[in-house]
Design a protein around this motif. Structure first.
Motif, short mmCIF file in Angstrom:
data_model
loop_
_atom_site.label_atom_id
_atom_site.label_comp_id
_atom_site.label_asym_id
_atom_site.label_seq_id
_atom_site.Cartn_x
_atom_site.Cartn_y
_atom_site.Cartn_z
N THR A 135 -14.97 -2.18 31.79
CA THR A 135 -13.74 -2.74 31.07
C THR A 135 -12.60 -1.71 31.77
O THR A 135 -12.88 -0.92 31.54
N GLY A 136 -11.66 -2.47 31.23
CA GLY A 136 -10.52 -1.64 31.99
C GLY A 136 -9.35 -2.73 32.05
O GLY A 136 -8.67 -3.54 30.83
N TYR A 137 -8.26 -2.57 33.03
CA TYR A 137 -7.16 -3.43 32.39
C TYR A 137 -6.30 -3.40 34.21
O TYR A 137 -6.66 -2.48 35.01
N ARG A 138 -5.53 -4.21 34.59
CA ARG A 138 -4.83 -4.33 35.77
C ARG A 138 -3.14 -3.50 35.01
O ARG A 138 -2.32 -3.84 34.33
N GLU A 139 -2.87 -2.57 36.03
CA GLU A 139 -1.60 -2.12 35.92
C GLU A 139 -0.75 -3.57 36.10
O GLU A 139 -0.52 -3.75 37.28
N ARG A 140 0.29 -3.54 35.10
CA ARG A 140 1.39 -4.71 35.86
C ARG A 140 2.08 -4.60 37.17
O ARG A 140 2.98 -5.29 37.88
N ASP A 141 2.48 -2.71 37.20
CA ASP A 141 3.37 -3.38 38.45
C ASP A 141 2.67 -3.64 39.99
O ASP A 141 2.77 -4.00 40.73
N SER A 142 1.20 -3.37 39.97
CA SER A 142 0.81 -2.44 41.34
C SER A 142 -0.39 -3.58 41.18
O SER A 142 -1.39 -3.93 42.53
N ALA A 143 -1.05 -4.32 39.97
CA ALA A 143 -1.95 -4.76 39.48
C ALA A 143 -3.08 -4.13 40.07
O ALA A 143 -4.24 -4.85 40.38
N GLU A 144 -3.45 -2.76 40.00
CA GLU A 144 -4.83 -2.78 40.56
C GLU A 144 -5.42 -2.42 39.65
O GLU A 144 -5.02 -2.10 38.06
N PHE A 145 -7.05 -2.65 39.68
CA PHE A 145 -7.47 -2.22 38.04
C PHE A 145 -8.02 -1.10 37.70
O PHE A 145 -8.55 0.31 38.80
N LYS A 146 -7.93 -0.61 36.50
CA LYS A 146 -8.18 1.07 36.13
C LYS A 146 -9.12 0.86 35.29
O LYS A 146 -9.43 0.26 34.45
N ILE A 147 -10.04 1.56 35.99
CA ILE A 147 -11.83 1.13 34.58
C ILE A 147 -11.44 2.49 32.92
O ILE A 147 -10.82 3.51 33.96
N GLU A 148 -11.42 1.73 32.20
CA GLU A 148 -11.55 2.74 30.97
C GLU A 148 -12.48 3.23 30.49
O GLU A 148 -13.13 4.24 30.02
#
Length: 258
Positions: free
Chosen positions: A187-200
């Motif tokens: 699970t994680g989220y996408r950064e709004r600017d780069s749309a890169e997936f960050k795992i939480e």
């Protein structure tokens, strides 16, 4: 009498289409006047079944009368016409055959809606039904492909939250409460600017370290399930762990200058 037949026809049609699982899913995909015609269609089916059952009763009475008239020494010398008595009998101002026909229509409707085997599908039956009905819908088709094959799904929500995991079950027969039950792996989220997936959260590592499976005790993977409303999903796709790991390895190698 015509009003009573029409009312029973429409009520039976509505009752069946709102409670039978397969018909309810078809009704959800129907709009406008087609909804009324679909309800009336099923109501007509039940009324016709009632008419056929009443006709069978009349035929049985006719045959009984013929047999009784054929053996007057046992049944008396009177001319027996049970079928005519049945046709002329009235109940609350309505002919008895009509009342019996409507009663049978209601019984058939209740049986098909509540007691028939097809109205009480188990999880496998539901899955097969959803698979058949979701062929024309891309999202639902992908959901049930994941359910059937065990492939991981990548869900991106409108809030840019990302869930990657196994789809355990899905509900698509309700307009406002359609949902997906997901067993998360990442699970994680996408950064709004780069749309890169960050795992939480890496649930797969937790499952491996604590030997958690779908049937393990006292805790199983189902204890970590996430219920996601379908109208909150922005996109859904299949997730291939091997390709994702290879892509991550290439990015790491490029960052290290290898």
């Amino acid at each position: 009498m015509g009003t009573a037949i029409f009312m029973v026809l429409m009520v039976c049609g509505y009752w069946y289409t709102s409670r039978d699982l397969s018909t309810r899913l078809k009704l959800r995909r129907t709009f406008g006047w087609d909804v009324y015609f679909l309800v009336a269609l099923y109501g007509c089916i039940f009324v016709l079944q009632g008419i056929l059952t009443t006709a069978i009763i009349w035929l049985c009475l006719l045959l009984t009368s013929i047999v009784m008239n054929a053996v007057p020494e046992m049944t008396g010398s009177d001319d027996h016409r049970l079928q005519m008595t049945f046709m002329n009998w009235s109940f609350l101002g309505i002919q008895a055959p009509v009342v019996i026909m409507l009663a049978f229509a209601i019984l058939f409707c209740l049986y098909r809606s509540n007691w028939a085997r097809s109205a009480n599908l188990n999880s496998d039956g539901r899955r097969q039904l959803y698979k058949y009905l979701s062929r024309a819908n891309g999202i639902e088709g992908l959901i049930y492909q994941c359910m059937e094959t065990g492939q991981l799904a990548w869900l991106t929500l409108k809030s840019q939250r990302v869930y990657i995991g196994m789809i355990h079950t899905a509900t698509v027969d309700s307009t406002s409460l359609n949902n997906i039950v997901l067993i998360p792996m990442l699970t994680g989220y996408r950064e709004r600017d780069s749309a890169e997936f960050k795992i939480e959260n890496n649930y797969s590592a937790l499952y491996a370290s604590q030997n958690i499976t779908l049937s393990s005790e006292p805790h199983s993977a189902l204890h970590f399930r996430k219920v996601i409303l379908l109208d909150q999903v922005e996109s859904i796709s299949l997730f291939d762990p091997s390709q994702s790991l290879a892509l991550g390895y290439r990015k790491e190698s490029e960052a290290n200058g290898e």
